[in-house]
Design a protein around this motif. Structure first.
Motif, PDB file in Angstrom:
ATOM      1  N   VAL A  12      -6.172 -12.554   8.939  1.00  0.00           N
ATOM      2  CA  VAL A  12      -5.844 -11.347   8.179  1.00  0.00           C
ATOM      3  C   VAL A  12      -7.159 -10.626   7.905  1.00  0.00           C
ATOM      4  O   VAL A  12      -8.100 -11.234   7.389  1.00  0.00           O
ATOM      5  N   PRO A  13      -7.256  -9.334   8.220  1.00  0.00           N
ATOM      6  CA  PRO A  13      -8.533  -8.619   8.093  1.00  0.00           C
ATOM      7  C   PRO A  13      -9.104  -8.630   6.668  1.00  0.00           C
ATOM      8  O   PRO A  13      -8.373  -8.756   5.684  1.00  0.00           O
ATOM      9  N   MET A  14     -10.422  -8.481   6.596  1.00  0.00           N
ATOM     10  CA  MET A  14     -11.124  -8.255   5.332  1.00  0.00           C
ATOM     11  C   MET A  14     -11.122  -6.748   5.080  1.00  0.00           C
ATOM     12  O   MET A  14     -11.388  -5.976   6.005  1.00  0.00           O
ATOM     13  N   GLN A  15     -10.843  -6.322   3.859  1.00  0.00           N
ATOM     14  CA  GLN A  15     -10.756  -4.887   3.601  1.00  0.00           C
ATOM     15  C   GLN A  15     -12.148  -4.251   3.664  1.00  0.00           C
ATOM     16  O   GLN A  15     -13.031  -4.560   2.864  1.00  0.00           O
ATOM     17  N   THR A  58      -8.403 -10.160  -1.180  1.00  0.00           N
ATOM     18  CA  THR A  58      -8.671  -9.279  -2.310  1.00  0.00           C
ATOM     19  C   THR A  58      -8.738  -7.852  -1.779  1.00  0.00           C
ATOM     20  O   THR A  58      -9.480  -7.581  -0.824  1.00  0.00           O
ATOM     21  N   LEU A  59      -7.970  -6.961  -2.387  1.00  0.00           N
ATOM     22  CA  LEU A  59      -7.851  -5.579  -1.904  1.00  0.00           C
ATOM     23  C   LEU A  59      -8.070  -4.600  -3.052  1.00  0.00           C
ATOM     24  O   LEU A  59      -7.927  -4.941  -4.231  1.00  0.00           O
ATOM     25  N   HIS A  60      -8.375  -3.372  -2.675  1.00  0.00           N
ATOM     26  CA  HIS A  60      -8.432  -2.270  -3.637  1.00  0.00           C
ATOM     27  C   HIS A  60      -7.699  -1.100  -3.000  1.00  0.00           C
ATOM     28  O   HIS A  60      -8.020  -0.705  -1.882  1.00  0.00           O
ATOM     29  N   PHE A  61      -6.709  -0.569  -3.692  1.00  0.00           N
ATOM     30  CA  PHE A  61      -5.885   0.497  -3.131  1.00  0.00           C
ATOM     31  C   PHE A  61      -6.377   1.884  -3.546  1.00  0.00           C
ATOM     32  O   PHE A  61      -5.781   2.889  -3.192  1.00  0.00           O
ATOM     33  N   GLY A  62      -7.462   1.902  -4.325  1.00  0.00           N
ATOM     34  CA  GLY A  62      -8.069   3.172  -4.708  1.00  0.00           C
ATOM     35  C   GLY A  62      -9.508   3.211  -4.241  1.00  0.00           C
ATOM     36  O   GLY A  62      -9.811   2.933  -3.076  1.00  0.00           O
ATOM     37  N   THR A  63     -10.412   3.536  -5.146  1.00  0.00           N
ATOM     38  CA  THR A  63     -11.831   3.604  -4.814  1.00  0.00           C
ATOM     39  C   THR A  63     -12.585   2.554  -5.618  1.00  0.00           C
ATOM     40  O   THR A  63     -12.720   2.684  -6.843  1.00  0.00           O
ATOM     41  N   PRO A  64     -13.069   1.504  -4.969  1.00  0.00           N
ATOM     42  CA  PRO A  64     -13.779   0.449  -5.708  1.00  0.00           C
ATOM     43  C   PRO A  64     -15.129   0.940  -6.205  1.00  0.00           C
ATOM     44  O   PRO A  64     -15.746   1.832  -5.603  1.00  0.00           O
ATOM     45  N   THR A  65     -15.592   0.328  -7.304  1.00  0.00           N
ATOM     46  CA  THR A  65     -16.917   0.664  -7.824  1.00  0.00           C
ATOM     47  C   THR A  65     -17.982  -0.016  -6.976  1.00  0.00           C
ATOM     48  O   THR A  65     -17.709  -0.951  -6.216  1.00  0.00           O
ATOM     49  N   ALA A  91       4.556  -9.858 -16.538  1.00  0.00           N
ATOM     50  CA  ALA A  91       3.772  -9.458 -15.372  1.00  0.00           C
ATOM     51  C   ALA A  91       3.296  -8.013 -15.512  1.00  0.00           C
ATOM     52  O   ALA A  91       4.049  -7.129 -15.912  1.00  0.00           O
ATOM     53  N   ALA A  92       2.025  -7.789 -15.178  1.00  0.00           N
ATOM     54  CA  ALA A  92       1.448  -6.449 -15.297  1.00  0.00           C
ATOM     55  C   ALA A  92       1.858  -5.570 -14.126  1.00  0.00           C
ATOM     56  O   ALA A  92       2.094  -6.054 -13.011  1.00  0.00           O
ATOM     57  N   ARG A  93       1.943  -4.271 -14.387  1.00  0.00           N
ATOM     58  CA  ARG A  93       2.179  -3.308 -13.311  1.00  0.00           C
ATOM     59  C   ARG A  93       0.914  -3.215 -12.458  1.00  0.00           C
ATOM     60  O   ARG A  93      -0.200  -3.137 -12.983  1.00  0.00           O
ATOM     61  N   ILE A  94       1.063  -3.239 -11.151  1.00  0.00           N
ATOM     62  CA  ILE A  94      -0.086  -3.183 -10.247  1.00  0.00           C
ATOM     63  C   ILE A  94      -0.704  -1.797 -10.312  1.00  0.00           C
ATOM     64  O   ILE A  94      -0.041  -0.786 -10.076  1.00  0.00           O
ATOM     65  N   ASN A  95      -1.979  -1.768 -10.651  1.00  0.00           N
ATOM     66  CA  ASN A  95      -2.714  -0.519 -10.791  1.00  0.00           C
ATOM     67  C   ASN A  95      -3.556  -0.301  -9.542  1.00  0.00           C
ATOM     68  O   ASN A  95      -4.467  -1.083  -9.263  1.00  0.00           O
ATOM     69  N   PRO A  96      -3.285   0.746  -8.753  1.00  0.00           N
ATOM     70  CA  PRO A  96      -4.035   0.958  -7.516  1.00  0.00           C
ATOM     71  C   PRO A  96      -5.513   1.241  -7.742  1.00  0.00           C
ATOM     72  O   PRO A  96      -6.305   1.188  -6.797  1.00  0.00           O
ATOM     73  N   ASP A  97      -5.897   1.502  -8.972  1.00  0.00           N
ATOM     74  CA  ASP A  97      -7.305   1.773  -9.265  1.00  0.00           C
ATOM     75  C   ASP A  97      -8.064   0.515  -9.687  1.00  0.00           C
ATOM     76  O   ASP A  97      -9.226   0.601 -10.071  1.00  0.00           O
ATOM     77  N   GLU A 101       0.827  -1.208   0.000  1.00  0.00           N
ATOM     78  CA  GLU A 101       0.000   0.000   0.000  1.00  0.00           C
ATOM     79  C   GLU A 101       0.863   1.260   0.000  1.00  0.00           C
ATOM     80  O   GLU A 101       0.599   2.218  -0.736  1.00  0.00           O
ATOM     81  N   GLU A 102       1.922   1.243   0.796  1.00  0.00           N
ATOM     82  CA  GLU A 102       2.824   2.396   0.873  1.00  0.00           C
ATOM     83  C   GLU A 102       3.548   2.619  -0.457  1.00  0.00           C
ATOM     84  O   GLU A 102       3.678   3.756  -0.924  1.00  0.00           O
ATOM     85  N   GLN A 103       4.014   1.530  -1.071  1.00  0.00           N
ATOM     86  CA  GLN A 103       4.720   1.654  -2.349  1.00  0.00           C
ATOM     87  C   GLN A 103       3.805   2.229  -3.432  1.00  0.00           C
ATOM     88  O   GLN A 103       4.211   3.104  -4.207  1.00  0.00           O
ATOM     89  N   LEU A 104       2.580   1.756  -3.473  1.00  0.00           N
ATOM     90  CA  LEU A 104       1.649   2.245  -4.492  1.00  0.00           C
ATOM     91  C   LEU A 104       1.255   3.692  -4.232  1.00  0.00           C
ATOM     92  O   LEU A 104       1.098   4.491  -5.174  1.00  0.00           O
ATOM     93  N   ALA A 105       1.111   4.055  -2.961  1.00  0.00           N
ATOM     94  CA  ALA A 105       0.772   5.444  -2.619  1.00  0.00           C
ATOM     95  C   ALA A 105       1.892   6.398  -3.023  1.00  0.00           C
ATOM     96  O   ALA A 105       1.639   7.555  -3.386  1.00  0.00           O
ATOM     97  N   ASN A 106       3.130   5.914  -2.963  1.00  0.00           N
ATOM     98  CA  ASN A 106       4.295   6.737  -3.322  1.00  0.00           C
ATOM     99  C   ASN A 106       4.558   6.756  -4.822  1.00  0.00           C
ATOM    100  O   ASN A 106       5.527   7.377  -5.274  1.00  0.00           O
TER     101      ASN A 106
END
Length: 607
Positions: free
Chosen positions: A555-558, A419-426, A392-398, A337-342
């Motif tokens: 491990v928590p559910m997001q 399963t996580l979403h680092f942006g805003t899920p639909t 391998a695809a680049r991880i897209n936070p969206d 999460e930190e890497q993607l935020a940066n």
């Protein structure tokens, strides 16, 4: 995931061999399994992958003189469609109008065909039924050498790793005690002996581990157990003096290759004494032939059944290794999460490698239990996706990110998906995630009477999804070994009717992993490992006793992916209690003020 391979030359060479006078077969059948019917195999046994280019763990290829067909199940439809070249036809097993591979041999090939198989990689049970089906159209089954081996240029050598000895501190029982129990089982069945051919069965029976198969702590071996002797057939390079001392004088170590000569010798004794030998139902045809088909009884291996029910030492090992493994995964999610935020450019393979490093920091870590499925967006819909450089695809936070991973520890085996979403899920992604979560909770909280199978429980995982017209094409759960194979039978939870033969009993392990996948868009899966346990209920109808589950993955559910409006009061209570448990039990394994601890404290909250 590797791209499509040009298989033209390989298939042409195989067909030339098939047409040669020495073999003269119309078709050759190439399953995924090795001589031990392993699900995951060593590189030297990846024959189906070599000839077809499809690298999934499950599938079967049929090459005839005119066509080539690859059969696989719903987990691999998308992957196979991307990896097969124009030489191959993808047969989507389980879909309407798609024949089984056996039906294909009978109905799609000319009557009177000669169907070649390697008897080492076919079970005696499958071969017997296939022979009967083929005879109806005048076709026949022809045991041959493995023709793929003969055309495989640069085939890897068979590995022979040094054996690792396990202490009873992690196994709970000595190998001598396990053999004594096996002998009692054989006496009940009135048989003269038993051939142990499953690699994980042998590893468990003798309290040994190896590394001959990627991610599976097993070693190439066979064993013969009778009331008077035990023979263990090993590759010479694998055996150390320490291993000999561990096994003691009661276990005779013999060369791996000599098993068939010994079985032929046993055959004459069985015939003279009118006795039978027990073969597991997944034992290869070559062994049944060596013993003499009239001298054997086939049944599910008693070692498989014994291994599936963990003792208290093994169960506690599973609990403890999951605490450390959960800490590793939480540290990874915080880091990611930190890497993607940066704005750090990370691809799926980079993430998988970093997760392995976090696991390697944990006590007792031995290696991965399977290749990490690190998938962003559309790749998440490939159920057994493996990220590889440079594709391998680049991880897209969206986009939705799915991570299915596990570790081998000296005290247990883990398998967890989040399963996580680092942006805003639909809203649609949240609704799908919540339906999967509801299925997960329904399985986790199930209480059921003795005699209930995972086949009967499977509907609980799908009910919420079905209410939205959604579903998934894989099982809901599988057994997990104790520092052994991540997929372990004989029990499971899913739509396969065979699961109905195996009731769930205390001591069994079971994953809980419903999912949902939209091709080209995203994948969702939530997976914990659970232990089957006894449950105290207000009543005990029929005096049967009632069971339930204890989850050990923490491990928590997001929360941002949860649509709370869809949840019942009891489901909300479950999430809040689960998060409180994660916080209480995993916090001590995370460094003070670390990103992992802060992530856990933020995510493991009430909703």
């Amino acid at each position: 995931m590797s791209p499509a391979t040009n298989t033209t030359d390989r298939v042409q060479k195989l067909r030339a061999l098939m047409q040669s006078p020495e073999y003269n077969v119309t078709a050759f059948v190439i399953p995924s399994e090795d001589a031990h019917q392993s699900e995951y195999v060593a590189e030297c046994d990846e024959r189906r992958a070599y000839i077809s280019g499809f690298t999934g763990s499950a599938g079967l290829a049929v090459v005839s003189l005119e066509s080539a067909a690859l059969f696989t199940d719903g987990r691999y439809f998308l992957q196979a469609s991307q990896q097969l070249d124009s030489n191959w036809t993808l047969m989507k097993s389980g879909l309407p109008e798609v024949p089984t591979w056996q039906e294909y041999l009978v109905k799609n090939l000319p009557a009177g065909s000669r169907i070649g198989i390697d008897p080492l990689v076919f079970t005696a049970t499958d071969a017997k039924k296939l022979e009967t089906d083929l005879a109806k159209v005048g076709s026949s089954l022809i045991p041959t050498a493995n023709l793929v081996d003969l055309v495989w240029e640069g085939r890897p050598a068979r590995p022979a790793s040094k054996l690792k000895i396990l202490s009873t501190k992690t196994t709970g029982r000595t190998h001598t005690e396990k053999i004594q129990q096996l002998r009692r089982d054989l006496e009940k069945k009135s048989v003269a002996g038993f051939v142990v051919s499953g690699l994980d069965e042998i590893a468990w029976l003798f309290n040994l581990r190896g590394s001959d198969v990627h991610c599976n702590p097993v070693f190439f071996s066979y064993a013969v157990v009778t009331p008077s002797y035990v023979n263990l057939y090993l590759q010479e390079k694998s055996v150390s003096q320490e291993a000999r001392d561990h096994l003691g004088s009661d276990v005779v170590i013999k060369p791996y290759e000599t098993i068939f000569d010994d079985l032929r010798a046993i055959s004459s004794t069985l015939q003279a004494n009118k006795q039978k030998f027990l073969l597991g139902s997944r034992t290869n045809l070559a062994m049944a032939v060596a013993l003499g088909k009239d001298n054997v009884v086939e049944a599910r291996s008693p070692v498989t059944d014994a291994k599936a029910i963990k003792n208290e030492t093994e169960l506690e090992g599973m609990r403890q290794c999951h605490l450390r493994d959960s800490a590793a995964l939480i540290n990874f999610f915080a880091w990611l999460e930190e890497q993607l935020a940066n704005g750090t450019g990370l691809d799926e393979a980079d993430a998988a490698e970093r997760l392995e490093q976090f696991r390697a920091e944990q006590a007792g870590f031995v290696g991965l239990s399977f290749d990490t499925i690190s998938s962003t967006g559309p790749n998440g819909a490939i159920i057994h996706y493996k990220p590889e450089k440079p594709s391998a695809a680049r991880i897209n936070p969206d986009l939705v990110y799915l991570c299915d991973s596990g570790g081998q520890y000296i005290d247990g085996t883990t398998d967890v998906t989040r399963t996580l979403h680092f942006g805003t899920p639909t809203a649609h992604e949240k609704r799908c995630f919540t339906r999967v979560l509801q299925g997960h909770i329904s399985i986790d909280t199930a209480v059921f009477p003795d005699g209930t199978s995972g086949y009967l429980l499977d509907i609980l995982a799908r009910r919420a999804l079905w209410s939205d017209g959604l579903d998934f094409r894989h099982g809901t759960g599988h057994g997990v070994g104790a520092f052994l194979n991540v997929h372990e039978g004989p029990h499971g939870c899913g739509t396969r009717i065979a699961y109905n033969d195996i009731p769930l009993v205390p001591g069994m392990t079971l994953t809980n992993e419903p999912g949902y996948y939209e091709d080209g868009k995203f994948g969702i899966r939530i997976e914990n490992i659970m232990l089957v346990r006894k449950v105290d209920t207000p009543n005990n109808f029929g005096g049967r006793g009632y069971y339930g589950f204890e989850h050990v993955t923490l491990v928590p559910m997001q929360i941002k992916l949860i649509d709370r409006s869809l949840l019942t009061h009891l489901e909300v209570e479950w999430i809040n209690a689960y998060h409180a448990e994660c916080l209480e039990k995993v916090s001590p394994f995370l460094a003070k003020d670390s990103p992992g601890l802060k992530w856990l404290q933020r995510e493991a909250v009430s909703i």
